[in-house]
Design a protein around this motif. Structure first.
Motif, PDB file in Angstrom:
ATOM      1  N   UNK A  76     -10.598 -24.003   3.056  1.00  0.00           N
ATOM      2  CA  UNK A  76     -10.573 -24.441   4.452  1.00  0.00           C
ATOM      3  C   UNK A  76     -11.291 -25.770   4.612  1.00  0.00           C
ATOM      4  N   UNK A  77     -10.783 -26.568   5.544  1.00  0.00           N
ATOM      5  CA  UNK A  77     -11.473 -27.785   5.948  1.00  0.00           C
ATOM      6  C   UNK A  77     -12.532 -27.487   7.000  1.00  0.00           C
ATOM      7  N   UNK A  78     -12.423 -26.349   7.624  1.00  0.00           N
ATOM      8  CA  UNK A  78     -13.358 -25.925   8.657  1.00  0.00           C
ATOM      9  C   UNK A  78     -12.819 -24.659   9.292  1.00  0.00           C
ATOM     10  N   UNK A  79     -13.615 -24.018  10.116  1.00  0.00           N
ATOM     11  CA  UNK A  79     -13.151 -22.831  10.824  1.00  0.00           C
ATOM     12  C   UNK A  79     -12.698 -23.214  12.227  1.00  0.00           C
ATOM     13  N   UNK A  80     -11.863 -22.337  12.828  1.00  0.00           N
ATOM     14  CA  UNK A  80     -11.301 -22.616  14.153  1.00  0.00           C
ATOM     15  C   UNK A  80     -11.891 -21.724  15.245  1.00  0.00           C
ATOM     16  N   UNK A  81     -12.740 -20.794  14.877  1.00  0.00           N
ATOM     17  CA  UNK A  81     -13.255 -19.840  15.854  1.00  0.00           C
ATOM     18  C   UNK A  81     -14.634 -20.203  16.348  1.00  0.00           C
ATOM     19  N   UNK A  82     -14.961 -19.668  17.520  1.00  0.00           N
ATOM     20  CA  UNK A  82     -16.279 -19.908  18.077  1.00  0.00           C
ATOM     21  C   UNK A  82     -16.328 -19.444  19.509  1.00  0.00           C
ATOM     22  N   UNK A  83     -17.315 -19.894  20.270  1.00  0.00           N
ATOM     23  CA  UNK A  83     -17.415 -19.482  21.667  1.00  0.00           C
ATOM     24  C   UNK A  83     -16.233 -19.986  22.489  1.00  0.00           C
ATOM     25  N   UNK A  84     -15.753 -19.128  23.367  1.00  0.00           N
ATOM     26  CA  UNK A  84     -14.697 -19.515  24.289  1.00  0.00           C
ATOM     27  C   UNK A  84     -15.284 -20.456  25.346  1.00  0.00           C
TER      28      UNK A  84
END
Length: 311
Positions: free
Chosen positions: A242-250
């Motif tokens: 992965x280049x980075x993650x896509x999840x986090x706080x809404x």
């Protein structure tokens, strides 16, 4: 000099913009939808923003997703004391290379956008597990001579971390790839290339497929299609990273982090990979991360400067 702790009080708000959690093994195993064997980003992306937001009751979204990319991990290639992962883009797009699994079969259009390849790597067979991970990128001497490979200049000598073999049978034996499957795949691939097509996965059918390909080719398909027919042959282990993650706080449209109750958390904002990605699973093209980061960083900055009028 020392690094004494300092306490800073923010009068208008705090904007979380310190990346995702792809370097934290526990978070990766807890949230991501499938294997993620290595991160291409800097090693300090360890989920600090995520934990801070969670501690304040933030609602989370898109946590199973990442900016997926096929990777190669070169032995001894270290960054900040961690094994480095390198994204594979040009090498899989240019002619005379294919990607195969342990059965010697292709399982994806090698030249498609990197984010979309994750589904193929994450295919879970009931008995065999993740049968496409790890895989191998297989290429021939002419590919190496013309294009080079991951830092090896065109015409350069093959490094030790390549598996070099005089023929396909030896390559299969040296890697553990099924020899019959590999031989059949290469024969089928070469027949398709001769006809200017990839009947199995459609590689070369779109302009995107050839974007990183051979710009000297006579046809659009020729930018990415090429036979594997010149010994020696090479194989390099390939996996999904992965280049980075896509999840986090809404967040809302101004980057305000939302509490699990749906209300904004006073003074807390997020942007970039520190927030739940607004594109969901999708990859929109070049700038797919930096574009939203700039937009939401700008909007969050303006909202914070205005005194966060939502609270």
């Amino acid at each position: 000099c020392g690094t004494a702790a300092r306490q800073v009080r923010a009068r208008r708000g705090v904007i979380l913009a310190n990346g995702g959690f792809e370097w934290d093994t526990a978070l990766v195993e807890a949230f991501l939808r499938g294997p993620m064997r290595g991160a291409v980003s800097p090693p300090n992306n360890t989920g600090d923003a995520l934990r801070m937001a969670m501690a304040h009751g933030a609602d989370l979204a898109n946590m199973g997703e990442a900016w997926w990319v096929p990777i190669v991990r070169i032995p001894g290639d270290i960054i900040d004391g961690q094994q480095r992962s390198r994204s594979v883009r040009l090498e899989r797009t240019r002619p005379r290379s294919i990607i195969v699994n342990r059965s010697g079969r292709r399982f994806v259009n090698e030249a498609c956008d990197y984010n979309s390849m994750a589904g193929a790597f994450h295919y879970l067979e009931p008995r065999g597990g993740y049968v496409n991970d790890p895989a191998w990128i297989v290429f021939d001497a002419e590919h190496l001579h013309r294009y080079g490979f991951l830092g090896v200049e065109p015409g350069g000598a093959a490094p030790e971390w390549f598996c070099e073999s005089p023929d396909l049978a030896a390559l299969a034996a040296n890697t553990g790839i099924d020899p019959d499957g590999l031989a059949q795949t290469v024969a089928s691939w070469n027949r398709g290339v001769a006809a200017g097509t990839d009947p199995e996965f459609g590689r070369g059918a779109s302009a995107y497929d050839g974007y990183w390909g051979d710009d000297q080719a006579d046809t659009p398909a020729g930018r990415t299609l090429g036979p594997l027919d010149t010994a020696p042959y090479y194989a390099v282990p390939l996996s999904v990273g992965a280049m980075g993650t896509k999840g986090g706080p809404r967040t809302d449209g101004d980057g305000r982090v939302l509490h699990v109750t749906g209300r904004p958390i006073r003074g807390l904002f997020a942007a970039g990979n520190a927030m739940a990605g607004v594109t969901g699973r999708a990859y929109g093209g070049a700038g797919g991360t930096i574009g939203p980061a700039m937009v939401f960083g700008f909007r969050a900055g303006r909202a914070a400067a205005a005194g966060d009028s939502s609270v």
